[in-house]
Scaffold this motif. Structure first.
Motif, PDB file in Angstrom:
ATOM      1  N   GLY A  18       0.803  -1.223   0.000  1.00 41.83           N
ATOM      2  CA  GLY A  18       0.000   0.000   0.000  1.00 41.83           C
ATOM      3  C   GLY A  18       0.826   1.259   0.000  1.00 41.83           C
ATOM      4  O   GLY A  18       0.319   2.337   0.290  1.00 41.83           O
ATOM      5  N   CYS A  19       2.113   1.147  -0.357  1.00 40.60           N
ATOM      6  CA  CYS A  19       3.037   2.272  -0.227  1.00 40.60           C
ATOM      7  C   CYS A  19       2.662   3.474  -1.083  1.00 40.60           C
ATOM      8  O   CYS A  19       3.085   4.599  -0.801  1.00 40.60           O
ATOM      9  CB  CYS A  19       4.462   1.823  -0.561  1.00 40.60           C
ATOM     10  SG  CYS A  19       4.628   1.047  -2.178  1.00 40.60           S
ATOM     11  N   SER A  20       1.858   3.277  -2.118  1.00 37.40           N
ATOM     12  CA  SER A  20       1.443   4.402  -2.970  1.00 37.40           C
ATOM     13  C   SER A  20      -0.030   4.735  -2.794  1.00 37.40           C
ATOM     14  O   SER A  20      -0.580   5.531  -3.554  1.00 37.40           O
ATOM     15  CB  SER A  20       1.728   4.072  -4.441  1.00 37.40           C
ATOM     16  OG  SER A  20       3.106   3.890  -4.666  1.00 37.40           O
ATOM     17  N   GLY A  21      -0.668   4.116  -1.831  1.00 37.64           N
ATOM     18  CA  GLY A  21      -2.088   4.353  -1.623  1.00 37.64           C
ATOM     19  C   GLY A  21      -2.977   3.496  -2.495  1.00 37.64           C
ATOM     20  O   GLY A  21      -4.185   3.727  -2.585  1.00 37.64           O
ATOM     21  N   GLN A  22      -2.412   2.453  -3.132  1.00 34.09           N
ATOM     22  CA  GLN A  22      -3.164   1.636  -4.087  1.00 34.09           C
ATOM     23  C   GLN A  22      -4.261   0.777  -3.460  1.00 34.09           C
ATOM     24  O   GLN A  22      -5.068   0.203  -4.171  1.00 34.09           O
ATOM     25  CB  GLN A  22      -2.214   0.742  -4.894  1.00 34.09           C
ATOM     26  CG  GLN A  22      -1.388  -0.243  -4.088  1.00 34.09           C
ATOM     27  CD  GLN A  22      -0.006   0.270  -3.748  1.00 34.09           C
ATOM     28  OE1 GLN A  22       0.131   1.372  -3.252  1.00 34.09           O
ATOM     29  NE2 GLN A  22       1.009  -0.536  -4.021  1.00 34.09           N
ATOM     30  N   LEU A  23      -4.301   0.708  -2.124  1.00 33.07           N
ATOM     31  CA  LEU A  23      -5.378  -0.031  -1.457  1.00 33.07           C
ATOM     32  C   LEU A  23      -6.611   0.843  -1.249  1.00 33.07           C
ATOM     33  O   LEU A  23      -7.674   0.341  -0.884  1.00 33.07           O
ATOM     34  CB  LEU A  23      -4.897  -0.589  -0.118  1.00 33.07           C
ATOM     35  CG  LEU A  23      -3.701  -1.552  -0.187  1.00 33.07           C
ATOM     36  CD1 LEU A  23      -3.413  -2.141   1.189  1.00 33.07           C
ATOM     37  CD2 LEU A  23      -3.935  -2.656  -1.218  1.00 33.07           C
ATOM     38  N   GLY A  24      -6.458   2.157  -1.456  1.00 32.44           N
ATOM     39  CA  GLY A  24      -7.606   3.059  -1.429  1.00 32.44           C
ATOM     40  C   GLY A  24      -8.212   3.336  -0.083  1.00 32.44           C
ATOM     41  O   GLY A  24      -9.391   3.671   0.015  1.00 32.44           O
ATOM     42  N   ARG A  25      -7.401   3.251   0.982  1.00 35.55           N
ATOM     43  CA  ARG A  25      -7.951   3.436   2.327  1.00 35.55           C
ATOM     44  C   ARG A  25      -7.448   4.692   3.024  1.00 35.55           C
ATOM     45  O   ARG A  25      -7.591   4.846   4.231  1.00 35.55           O
ATOM     46  CB  ARG A  25      -7.630   2.214   3.176  1.00 35.55           C
ATOM     47  CG  ARG A  25      -8.206   0.931   2.600  1.00 35.55           C
ATOM     48  CD  ARG A  25      -7.835  -0.263   3.423  1.00 35.55           C
ATOM     49  NE  ARG A  25      -7.872  -1.486   2.618  1.00 35.55           N
ATOM     50  CZ  ARG A  25      -7.184  -2.566   2.880  1.00 35.55           C
ATOM     51  NH1 ARG A  25      -6.377  -2.593   3.931  1.00 35.55           N
ATOM     52  NH2 ARG A  25      -7.282  -3.636   2.110  1.00 35.55           N
ATOM     53  N   GLY A  26      -6.816   5.572   2.268  1.00 34.22           N
ATOM     54  CA  GLY A  26      -6.375   6.837   2.837  1.00 34.22           C
ATOM     55  C   GLY A  26      -5.035   6.805   3.520  1.00 34.22           C
ATOM     56  O   GLY A  26      -4.655   7.765   4.188  1.00 34.22           O
ATOM     57  N   HIS A  27      -4.301   5.697   3.398  1.00 31.01           N
ATOM     58  CA  HIS A  27      -2.976   5.590   3.998  1.00 31.01           C
ATOM     59  C   HIS A  27      -2.073   4.763   3.085  1.00 31.01           C
ATOM     60  O   HIS A  27      -2.498   4.315   2.015  1.00 31.01           O
ATOM     61  CB  HIS A  27      -3.065   4.953   5.392  1.00 31.01           C
ATOM     62  CG  HIS A  27      -3.737   3.609   5.397  1.00 31.01           C
ATOM     63  ND1 HIS A  27      -3.162   2.469   4.855  1.00 31.01           N
ATOM     64  CD2 HIS A  27      -4.944   3.211   5.878  1.00 31.01           C
ATOM     65  CE1 HIS A  27      -3.966   1.441   5.001  1.00 31.01           C
ATOM     66  NE2 HIS A  27      -5.070   1.858   5.620  1.00 31.01           N
ATOM     67  N   ARG A  28      -0.842   4.579   3.515  1.00 28.54           N
ATOM     68  CA  ARG A  28       0.139   3.867   2.699  1.00 28.54           C
ATOM     69  C   ARG A  28       0.575   2.540   3.328  1.00 28.54           C
ATOM     70  O   ARG A  28       1.591   1.973   2.950  1.00 28.54           O
ATOM     71  CB  ARG A  28       1.372   4.755   2.468  1.00 28.54           C
ATOM     72  CG  ARG A  28       1.060   6.056   1.738  1.00 28.54           C
ATOM     73  CD  ARG A  28       2.305   6.932   1.601  1.00 28.54           C
ATOM     74  NE  ARG A  28       1.997   8.220   0.999  1.00 28.54           N
ATOM     75  CZ  ARG A  28       1.991   8.453  -0.314  1.00 28.54           C
ATOM     76  NH1 ARG A  28       2.289   7.479  -1.155  1.00 28.54           N
ATOM     77  NH2 ARG A  28       1.708   9.655  -0.790  1.00 28.54           N
ATOM     78  N   SER A  29      -0.190   2.041   4.252  1.00 32.53           N
ATOM     79  CA  SER A  29       0.159   0.792   4.936  1.00 32.53           C
ATOM     80  C   SER A  29      -0.265  -0.413   4.106  1.00 32.53           C
ATOM     81  O   SER A  29      -1.260  -0.376   3.369  1.00 32.53           O
ATOM     82  CB  SER A  29      -0.523   0.732   6.302  1.00 32.53           C
ATOM     83  OG  SER A  29      -0.124   1.816   7.114  1.00 32.53           O
ATOM     84  N   ALA A  30       0.496  -1.484   4.242  1.00 34.33           N
ATOM     85  CA  ALA A  30       0.167  -2.734   3.565  1.00 34.33           C
ATOM     86  C   ALA A  30      -0.919  -3.471   4.343  1.00 34.33           C
ATOM     87  O   ALA A  30      -1.177  -3.173   5.515  1.00 34.33           O
ATOM     88  CB  ALA A  30       1.410  -3.611   3.441  1.00 34.33           C
ATOM     89  N   SER A  31      -1.556  -4.427   3.689  1.00 36.17           N
ATOM     90  CA  SER A  31      -2.588  -5.233   4.336  1.00 36.17           C
ATOM     91  C   SER A  31      -2.427  -6.678   3.903  1.00 36.17           C
ATOM     92  O   SER A  31      -2.428  -6.980   2.710  1.00 36.17           O
ATOM     93  CB  SER A  31      -3.981  -4.724   3.964  1.00 36.17           C
ATOM     94  OG  SER A  31      -4.982  -5.561   4.512  1.00 36.17           O
TER      95      SER A  31
END
Length: 336
Positions: A18-31
């Motif tokens: 999620g480093c570029s925000g590609q998870l779409g949750r408002g942060h850059r954390s991985a999941s």
């Protein structure tokens, strides 16, 4: 690297990097586990998603009204969100975005809508941490999406294709090597030229030019450095890097294809293709009669479905003719 999951109720789940925000949750954390992307679903005020596409580090979602939302990495313009200053949600400008600014001096490119500028002369795109509507496609009902390594392709219900993002190898099919920060129409026919505005009520169009007979696109698939298009006649077209297996089939000597070129039909002339899929090192196309054609890296036989590597004189090179790799049931789907 990340994944998007589309549920029957129109919800979207995301997981992975999620480093570029590609998870779409408002942060850059991985999941490590799939979690809902806010705003999509069947609840009050939510949009029902009907199509998703995941690139290397960006994501695309189309809703039931044909609107497109993008989030994640945008340094090459792959989000299609135009001028950074107009975004409701974003992140700091990356070094990669600054590097793209080297082409800022191209006045012609700016006038074609390729390089939208912001106040102070800033050029480039930034990450979007939450789903943001691609305003340049407002008024178009998008029914198909494709996300590559750093570019995006959109297909409307009318069969019109639009593309944006990285383009050094011609992967957008617009006839040049200039990156686009707003979606540009690339179908053949008389395409009216539009001014430099990056975000507006309609997508930016390229100068009038025929696009190698590409008419009424049904679907598109974006690979690492190339794009495949499927037209209404069941034929496949390719554009992008000559070193990419998809393009190697569309031209001799494997030069970059700056515009979509019809794939070699020697092997598929009797088949009406219904879908195409572009991978990083191989591609697939399947026909209405259930046959599946594969081509690509000769040293990646397993990914092509061949029992042995497909090689040419001199070693393992891209297979230059689609080969039937399966004869599955009609209506089956495949991925690469």
């Amino acid at each position: 690297y990340h994944s998007l999951i589309l549920l029957r109720d129109g919800s979207v789940l995301s997981c992975g990097a999620g480093c570029s925000g590609q998870l779409g949750r408002g942060h850059r954390s991985a999941s490590m586990l799939p979690v809902r992307v806010p705003g999509f679903g069947a609840g009050p005020g939510e949009r029902r998603a009907v199509a998703v596409a995941a690139g290397r580090a960006h994501s695309l979602v189309a809703d039931s009204d044909g609107r497109v939302f993008a989030f994640g990495a945008g340094e090459a313009g792959q989000l299609g969100l135009g001028v950074p200053g107009t975004r409701p949600v974003g992140g700091p400008r990356s070094a990669a975005a600054a590097a793209v600014g080297d082409v800022a001096g191209s006045e012609e490119a700016i006038n074609n809508g390729a390089l939208p500028t912001a106040a102070g002369g800033a050029v480039g795109d930034v990450d979007a941490l939450r789903p943001t509507q691609v305003s340049a496609l407002a008024g178009r009902r998008v029914v198909s999406l494709a996300a590559g390594e750093a570019h995006s392709v959109f297909v409307s219900a009318e069969g019109i294709a639009f593309a944006c993002g990285a383009n050094a190898d011609g992967r957008l099919g617009l006839g040049d090597r200039v990156p686009r920060f707003a979606p540009c129409e690339l179908n053949g026919g008389s395409l009216a030229r539009r001014g430099p505005g990056a975000v507006g009520s309609s997508a930016v169009r390229t100068p009038s030019k025929e696009r190698a007979g590409l008419r009424r696109v049904r679907a598109a698939s974006a690979g690492a450095h190339a794009t495949l298009f499927l037209d209404e006649c069941g034929r496949a077209h390719a554009c992008g890097a000559g070193s990419d297996p998809a393009v190697a089939l569309a031209a001799s000597n494997h030069p970059d294809a700056l515009e979509p070129r019809l794939l070699d039909q020697n092997a598929t002339s009797s088949a009406r293709l219904v879908a195409v899929c572009a991978g990083a090192d191989h591609s697939l196309a399947w026909a209405a009669d259930g046959r599946v054609f594969g081509w690509g890296r000769g040293d990646a036989a397993a990914s092509l479905g061949h029992e042995a590597p497909v090689t040419l004189t001199g070693g393992s090179l891209p297979s230059c003719a689609p080969a039937v790799v399966a004869a599955g049931p009609r209506g089956a789907t495949y991925a690469c």
